[in-house]
Design a protein around this motif. Structure first.
Motif, PDB file in Angstrom:
ATOM      1  N   ALA A  89      -1.007  21.219 -11.367  1.00  0.00           N
ATOM      2  CA  ALA A  89       0.005  22.271 -11.495  1.00  0.00           C
ATOM      3  C   ALA A  89       0.344  22.864 -10.130  1.00  0.00           C
ATOM      4  O   ALA A  89      -0.543  23.111  -9.309  1.00  0.00           O
ATOM      5  N   GLN A  90       1.625  23.060  -9.878  1.00  0.00           N
ATOM      6  CA  GLN A  90       2.074  23.665  -8.633  1.00  0.00           C
ATOM      7  C   GLN A  90       1.694  25.150  -8.607  1.00  0.00           C
ATOM      8  O   GLN A  90       1.882  25.868  -9.582  1.00  0.00           O
ATOM      9  N   ALA A  91       1.132  25.579  -7.481  1.00  0.00           N
ATOM     10  CA  ALA A  91       0.795  26.995  -7.327  1.00  0.00           C
ATOM     11  C   ALA A  91       2.050  27.848  -7.433  1.00  0.00           C
ATOM     12  O   ALA A  91       3.123  27.465  -6.958  1.00  0.00           O
ATOM     13  N   GLN A  92       1.912  28.986  -8.076  1.00  0.00           N
ATOM     14  CA  GLN A  92       3.044  29.892  -8.237  1.00  0.00           C
ATOM     15  C   GLN A  92       2.688  31.258  -7.660  1.00  0.00           C
ATOM     16  O   GLN A  92       1.523  31.576  -7.492  1.00  0.00           O
ATOM     17  N   PRO A  93       3.662  32.084  -7.295  1.00  0.00           N
ATOM     18  CA  PRO A  93       5.104  31.895  -7.503  1.00  0.00           C
ATOM     19  C   PRO A  93       5.680  30.816  -6.586  1.00  0.00           C
ATOM     20  O   PRO A  93       5.159  30.557  -5.505  1.00  0.00           O
ATOM     21  N   TYR A  94       6.748  30.168  -7.062  1.00  0.00           N
ATOM     22  CA  TYR A  94       7.413  29.157  -6.262  1.00  0.00           C
ATOM     23  C   TYR A  94       7.971  29.778  -4.978  1.00  0.00           C
ATOM     24  O   TYR A  94       8.540  30.869  -4.994  1.00  0.00           O
ATOM     25  N   LEU A  95       7.845  29.037  -3.889  1.00  0.00           N
ATOM     26  CA  LEU A  95       8.327  29.536  -2.602  1.00  0.00           C
ATOM     27  C   LEU A  95       9.829  29.351  -2.434  1.00  0.00           C
ATOM     28  O   LEU A  95      10.486  30.143  -1.760  1.00  0.00           O
ATOM     29  N   HIS A  96      10.386  28.298  -3.060  1.00  0.00           N
ATOM     30  CA  HIS A  96      11.781  27.970  -2.781  1.00  0.00           C
ATOM     31  C   HIS A  96      12.755  29.045  -3.248  1.00  0.00           C
ATOM     32  O   HIS A  96      13.893  29.095  -2.777  1.00  0.00           O
ATOM     33  N   ARG A 113       0.852  -1.191   0.000  1.00  0.00           N
ATOM     34  CA  ARG A 113       0.000   0.000   0.000  1.00  0.00           C
ATOM     35  C   ARG A 113       0.881   1.232   0.000  1.00  0.00           C
ATOM     36  O   ARG A 113       2.013   1.221   0.489  1.00  0.00           O
ATOM     37  N   LEU A 114       0.314   2.325  -0.521  1.00  0.00           N
ATOM     38  CA  LEU A 114       1.004   3.600  -0.537  1.00  0.00           C
ATOM     39  C   LEU A 114       0.094   4.645   0.090  1.00  0.00           C
ATOM     40  O   LEU A 114      -0.996   4.919  -0.408  1.00  0.00           O
ATOM     41  N   PHE A 115       0.537   5.196   1.229  1.00  0.00           N
ATOM     42  CA  PHE A 115      -0.219   6.217   1.952  1.00  0.00           C
ATOM     43  C   PHE A 115       0.426   7.570   1.683  1.00  0.00           C
ATOM     44  O   PHE A 115       1.608   7.771   1.990  1.00  0.00           O
ATOM     45  N   ILE A 116      -0.334   8.493   1.104  1.00  0.00           N
ATOM     46  CA  ILE A 116       0.182   9.805   0.741  1.00  0.00           C
ATOM     47  C   ILE A 116      -0.680  10.877   1.402  1.00  0.00           C
ATOM     48  O   ILE A 116      -1.908  10.862   1.267  1.00  0.00           O
ATOM     49  N   ALA A 117      -0.047  11.800   2.109  1.00  0.00           N
ATOM     50  CA  ALA A 117      -0.777  12.811   2.871  1.00  0.00           C
ATOM     51  C   ALA A 117      -0.355  14.216   2.459  1.00  0.00           C
ATOM     52  O   ALA A 117       0.832  14.483   2.241  1.00  0.00           O
ATOM     53  N   GLY A 118      -1.347  15.113   2.341  1.00  0.00           N
ATOM     54  CA  GLY A 118      -1.057  16.523   2.078  1.00  0.00           C
ATOM     55  C   GLY A 118      -0.205  16.744   0.843  1.00  0.00           C
ATOM     56  O   GLY A 118       0.748  17.528   0.876  1.00  0.00           O
ATOM     57  N   CYS A 119      -0.556  16.085  -0.249  1.00  0.00           N
ATOM     58  CA  CYS A 119       0.294  16.123  -1.446  1.00  0.00           C
ATOM     59  C   CYS A 119      -0.570  16.168  -2.703  1.00  0.00           C
ATOM     60  O   CYS A 119      -1.383  15.269  -2.937  1.00  0.00           O
ATOM     61  N   ARG A 120      -0.378  17.192  -3.511  1.00  0.00           N
ATOM     62  CA  ARG A 120      -1.111  17.302  -4.779  1.00  0.00           C
ATOM     63  C   ARG A 120      -0.806  16.109  -5.664  1.00  0.00           C
ATOM     64  O   ARG A 120       0.251  15.477  -5.549  1.00  0.00           O
ATOM     65  N   SER A 121      -1.723  15.796  -6.578  1.00  0.00           N
ATOM     66  CA  SER A 121      -1.471  14.724  -7.534  1.00  0.00           C
ATOM     67  C   SER A 121      -0.430  15.184  -8.551  1.00  0.00           C
ATOM     68  O   SER A 121      -0.254  16.388  -8.770  1.00  0.00           O
ATOM     69  N   LEU A 159       8.929  21.541  -8.190  1.00  0.00           N
ATOM     70  CA  LEU A 159       9.241  21.213  -9.578  1.00  0.00           C
ATOM     71  C   LEU A 159       8.750  19.819  -9.980  1.00  0.00           C
ATOM     72  O   LEU A 159       8.774  19.462 -11.159  1.00  0.00           O
ATOM     73  N   TRP A 160       8.296  19.042  -9.014  1.00  0.00           N
ATOM     74  CA  TRP A 160       7.837  17.670  -9.252  1.00  0.00           C
ATOM     75  C   TRP A 160       6.585  17.648 -10.125  1.00  0.00           C
ATOM     76  O   TRP A 160       5.700  18.486 -10.004  1.00  0.00           O
ATOM     77  N   ARG A 161       6.537  16.665 -11.028  1.00  0.00           N
ATOM     78  CA  ARG A 161       5.374  16.508 -11.907  1.00  0.00           C
ATOM     79  C   ARG A 161       5.270  15.041 -12.326  1.00  0.00           C
ATOM     80  O   ARG A 161       6.021  14.199 -11.839  1.00  0.00           O
ATOM     81  N   PRO A 217      -5.016  25.031   2.989  1.00  0.00           N
ATOM     82  CA  PRO A 217      -4.992  26.031   1.917  1.00  0.00           C
ATOM     83  C   PRO A 217      -3.980  25.705   0.823  1.00  0.00           C
ATOM     84  O   PRO A 217      -3.949  26.356  -0.219  1.00  0.00           O
ATOM     85  N   ILE A 218      -3.157  24.681   1.045  1.00  0.00           N
ATOM     86  CA  ILE A 218      -2.088  24.347   0.095  1.00  0.00           C
ATOM     87  C   ILE A 218      -2.505  23.199  -0.808  1.00  0.00           C
ATOM     88  O   ILE A 218      -2.435  23.296  -2.038  1.00  0.00           O
ATOM     89  N   ASP A 219      -2.906  22.086  -0.212  1.00  0.00           N
ATOM     90  CA  ASP A 219      -3.290  20.898  -0.980  1.00  0.00           C
ATOM     91  C   ASP A 219      -4.692  20.464  -0.570  1.00  0.00           C
ATOM     92  O   ASP A 219      -4.869  19.563   0.257  1.00  0.00           O
ATOM     93  N   SER A 220      -5.677  21.106  -1.168  1.00  0.00           N
ATOM     94  CA  SER A 220      -7.084  20.850  -0.862  1.00  0.00           C
ATOM     95  C   SER A 220      -7.557  19.559  -1.517  1.00  0.00           C
ATOM     96  O   SER A 220      -6.812  18.894  -2.254  1.00  0.00           O
ATOM     97  N   GLU A 221      -8.824  19.207  -1.284  1.00  0.00           N
ATOM     98  CA  GLU A 221      -9.397  18.018  -1.914  1.00  0.00           C
ATOM     99  C   GLU A 221      -9.305  18.120  -3.436  1.00  0.00           C
ATOM    100  O   GLU A 221      -9.023  17.123  -4.120  1.00  0.00           O
TER     101      GLU A 221
END
Length: 252
Positions: free
Chosen positions: A132-139, A120-128, A183-185, A205-209
């Motif tokens: 698309a990653q929200a911009q501007p990039y924070l890093h 099994r793979l459990f993934i939490a608080g992570c966009r698919s 940058l992950w996709r 507010p970052i990774d909603s449903e």
């Protein structure tokens, strides 16, 4: 196992309660800048025959001075090598935010080699991956703006944010992890056959449903979305709720 490989394994892995013959290993990856110690309390929840393995990444804790990774392939490859003894039998992966991305990439890498040990793979608080990653990039923000973004997101203790010396120590890992995360996709293009359990915070507010619902397209083995009454760092604020569900899945 050689002495050098054993040292490397210990450097990468925290195993708070070793199990001689585990029914399953739960291998965990923290959020950006997060420490493996985050998962130590989980052993109080897990069944006695489940072995917890928390992954120690460079740039934090005892590995604070180890070189950081700036590309996904090398990070995934080195994780797989360090975790090889724990990937030899049945296991499940858990990751939060940046750690969710890393757990997914490791599961894909192992599957591509023909291994079917990932149950099994459990993934939490992570966009698919296709979201698309929200911009501007924070890093790439200047230090002051980056610290303010961290404060707004939560997860980083206020005492750390206010301590210039501590922030100077942890900022490189935070930026490095966040860069990889932003940058992950989707590099794979097709789904794979590992069951997915996707956790999201109903007040995140970052990774909603909406940001996580696309995960259904990345597996042929079933995908469950599970909402938790918390914000982005619900794995700390609502740990009991999340672990109760995760443990029920492992037992089923």
């Amino acid at each position: 196992m050689t002495v050098s490989s054993l040292v490397n394994e210990v450097r990468w892995c925290l195993v708070p309660r070793p199990v001689a013959k585990p029914r399953l290993r739960l291998i965990c990856f923290a959020y950006a800048g997060g420490n493996a110690e985050l998962f130590r309390p989980w052993i109080e929840y897990l069944d006695a025959d489940i072995e917890l393995v928390a992954v120690r990444l460079p740039g934090r804790g005892a590995r604070i001075r180890d070189p950081l990774y700036d590309a996904w392939p090398a990070l995934v490859e080195d994780c797989a090598k360090a975790l090889a003894p724990y990937l030899a039998g049945p296991y499940a992966l858990f990751g939060h935010s940046f750690g969710g991305r890393l757990a997914y990439e490791l599961a894909r890498a192992e599957r591509s080699l023909g291994s079917t040990n990932c149950r099994r793979l459990f993934i939490a608080g992570c966009r698919s991956p296709d979201r698309a990653q929200a911009q501007p990039y924070l890093h790439g923000l200047p230090d002051a703006a980056f610290r303010e973004a961290l404060r707004t997101m939560g997860g980083t203790p206020v005492a750390v944010l206010k301590d210039a010396r501590l922030m100077n120590l942890v900022l490189p890992a935070l930026r490095g992890d966040m860069r990889l995360a932003e940058l992950w996709r989707d590099w794979h293009g097709t789904p794979f056959d590992v069951p997915l359990h996707i956790y999201y915070g109903r007040h995140d507010p970052i990774d909603s449903e909406m940001c996580v619902e696309g995960w259904r397209r990345f597996t042929t083995a079933g995908c469950e979305l599970f909402g938790i009454d918390g914000a982005h760092f619900f794995l700390e604020s609502h740990r009991d709720q999340m672990l109760a569900h995760l443990i029920a899945c492992i037992r089923s």
